[in-house]
Design a protein around this motif. Sequence first.
Motif, PDB file in Angstrom:
ATOM      1  N   MET A  71      11.717  -8.585  40.590  1.00 44.14           N
ATOM      2  CA  MET A  71      10.622  -8.304  41.491  1.00 44.14           C
ATOM      3  C   MET A  71       9.290  -8.375  40.751  1.00 44.14           C
ATOM      4  SD  MET A  71      11.976  -5.350  44.099  1.00 44.14           S
ATOM      5  CE  MET A  71      12.803  -4.312  42.934  1.00 44.14           C
ATOM      6  N   ILE A  72       9.260  -7.864  39.529  1.00 44.83           N
ATOM      7  CA  ILE A  72       8.030  -7.888  38.751  1.00 44.83           C
ATOM      8  C   ILE A  72       7.634  -9.327  38.454  1.00 44.83           C
ATOM      9  CG2 ILE A  72       6.962  -7.260  36.549  1.00 44.83           C
ATOM     10  CD1 ILE A  72       8.838  -4.769  36.557  1.00 44.83           C
ATOM     11  N   ARG A  73       8.592 -10.119  37.996  1.00 44.39           N
ATOM     12  CA  ARG A  73       8.319 -11.520  37.654  1.00 44.39           C
ATOM     13  C   ARG A  73       7.856 -12.295  38.879  1.00 44.39           C
ATOM     14  NH1 ARG A  73       6.351 -15.470  36.522  1.00 44.39           N
ATOM     15  NH2 ARG A  73       7.087 -17.146  35.206  1.00 44.39           N
ATOM     16  N   GLU A  74       8.461 -12.028  40.012  1.00 42.57           N
ATOM     17  CA  GLU A  74       8.077 -12.702  41.256  1.00 42.57           C
ATOM     18  C   GLU A  74       6.634 -12.379  41.630  1.00 42.57           C
ATOM     19  OE1 GLU A  74       9.373 -12.673  45.939  1.00 42.57           O
ATOM     20  OE2 GLU A  74      10.911 -12.307  44.425  1.00 42.57           O
ATOM     21  N   ASP A  75       6.248 -11.108  41.548  1.00 39.91           N
ATOM     22  CA  ASP A  75       4.867 -10.721  41.857  1.00 39.91           C
ATOM     23  C   ASP A  75       3.891 -11.352  40.872  1.00 39.91           C
ATOM     24  OD1 ASP A  75       5.579  -9.250  44.071  1.00 39.91           O
ATOM     25  OD2 ASP A  75       5.366  -7.299  43.105  1.00 39.91           O
ATOM     26  N   LEU A  76       4.242 -11.364  39.593  1.00 37.58           N
ATOM     27  CA  LEU A  76       3.359 -11.979  38.599  1.00 37.58           C
ATOM     28  C   LEU A  76       3.182 -13.472  38.855  1.00 37.58           C
ATOM     29  CD1 LEU A  76       4.484 -10.268  35.286  1.00 37.58           C
ATOM     30  CD2 LEU A  76       2.280 -10.027  36.430  1.00 37.58           C
ATOM     31  N   GLY A  77       4.241 -14.123  39.313  1.00 39.15           N
ATOM     32  CA  GLY A  77       4.183 -15.552  39.596  1.00 39.15           C
ATOM     33  C   GLY A  77       3.188 -15.904  40.690  1.00 39.15           C
ATOM     34  N   ASN A  78       2.805 -14.934  41.505  1.00 40.21           N
ATOM     35  CA  ASN A  78       1.820 -15.156  42.565  1.00 40.21           C
ATOM     36  C   ASN A  78       0.385 -15.033  42.080  1.00 40.21           C
ATOM     37  OD1 ASN A  78       3.819 -15.559  44.529  1.00 40.21           O
ATOM     38  ND2 ASN A  78       4.015 -13.364  44.857  1.00 40.21           N
ATOM     39  N   VAL A  79       0.169 -14.620  40.835  1.00 40.09           N
ATOM     40  CA  VAL A  79      -1.167 -14.460  40.278  1.00 40.09           C
ATOM     41  C   VAL A  79      -1.648 -15.803  39.750  1.00 40.09           C
ATOM     42  CG1 VAL A  79      -2.538 -13.316  38.496  1.00 40.09           C
ATOM     43  CG2 VAL A  79      -0.723 -12.058  39.665  1.00 40.09           C
ATOM     44  N   ASP A  80      -2.866 -16.197  40.122  1.00 41.88           N
ATOM     45  CA  ASP A  80      -3.438 -17.437  39.596  1.00 41.88           C
ATOM     46  C   ASP A  80      -3.494 -17.379  38.079  1.00 41.88           C
ATOM     47  OD1 ASP A  80      -3.854 -18.654  42.039  1.00 41.88           O
ATOM     48  OD2 ASP A  80      -5.899 -17.894  42.252  1.00 41.88           O
ATOM     49  N   GLY A  81      -3.069 -18.447  37.453  1.00 34.24           N
ATOM     50  CA  GLY A  81      -3.113 -18.536  35.996  1.00 34.24           C
ATOM     51  C   GLY A  81      -1.864 -18.036  35.308  1.00 34.24           C
ATOM     52  N   CYS A  82      -0.893 -17.527  36.070  1.00 33.53           N
ATOM     53  CA  CYS A  82       0.360 -17.078  35.452  1.00 33.53           C
ATOM     54  C   CYS A  82       1.216 -18.308  35.165  1.00 33.53           C
ATOM     55  CB  CYS A  82       1.115 -16.121  36.360  1.00 33.53           C
ATOM     56  SG  CYS A  82       2.623 -15.476  35.612  1.00 33.53           S
ATOM     57  N   PRO A  83       1.624 -18.493  33.911  1.00 36.16           N
ATOM     58  CA  PRO A  83       2.455 -19.649  33.579  1.00 36.16           C
ATOM     59  C   PRO A  83       3.770 -19.622  34.356  1.00 36.16           C
ATOM     60  CG  PRO A  83       1.695 -18.533  31.595  1.00 36.16           C
ATOM     61  CD  PRO A  83       1.343 -17.657  32.746  1.00 36.16           C
ATOM     62  N   LYS A  84       4.255 -20.799  34.701  1.00 39.99           N
ATOM     63  CA  LYS A  84       5.533 -20.906  35.413  1.00 39.99           C
ATOM     64  C   LYS A  84       6.709 -20.756  34.450  1.00 39.99           C
ATOM     65  CE  LYS A  84       3.475 -21.609  39.254  1.00 39.99           C
ATOM     66  NZ  LYS A  84       3.210 -20.432  40.040  1.00 39.99           N
ATOM     67  N   LEU A  85       6.494 -21.071  33.179  1.00 35.00           N
ATOM     68  CA  LEU A  85       7.537 -20.978  32.155  1.00 35.00           C
ATOM     69  C   LEU A  85       7.063 -20.077  31.025  1.00 35.00           C
ATOM     70  CD1 LEU A  85       8.423 -24.775  31.880  1.00 35.00           C
ATOM     71  CD2 LEU A  85       9.697 -23.031  33.121  1.00 35.00           C
ATOM     72  N   GLY A  86       8.001 -19.545  30.265  1.00 39.00           N
ATOM     73  CA  GLY A  86       7.668 -18.802  29.058  1.00 39.00           C
ATOM     74  C   GLY A  86       7.229 -17.371  29.255  1.00 39.00           C
TER      75      GLY A  86
END
Length: 65
Positions: free
Chosen positions: A1-16
């Motif tokens: 859930m945390i990773r999913e929410d972070l993925g919605n933030v502009d500038g969050c890398p898709k990998l790594g």
Amino acid sequence: MIREDLGNVDGCPKLGVTVTVYGLNPWNSMLTFGAAAGPVRNKAELQRFCEIITSRLQRLYDVAI
């Protein structure tokens, strides 16, 4: 859930980007950036957002064995 929410933030890398959840009561999380993330210009912002998400989820969920 945390990773999913972070993925919605502009500038969050898709990998790594790795979120590690540890501990039992209270549990916590750690955000790390690997080489695959490349240069992360908003690293501090993402770490603060991770803390906010974690805090919210700590109120909602207990980690049970």
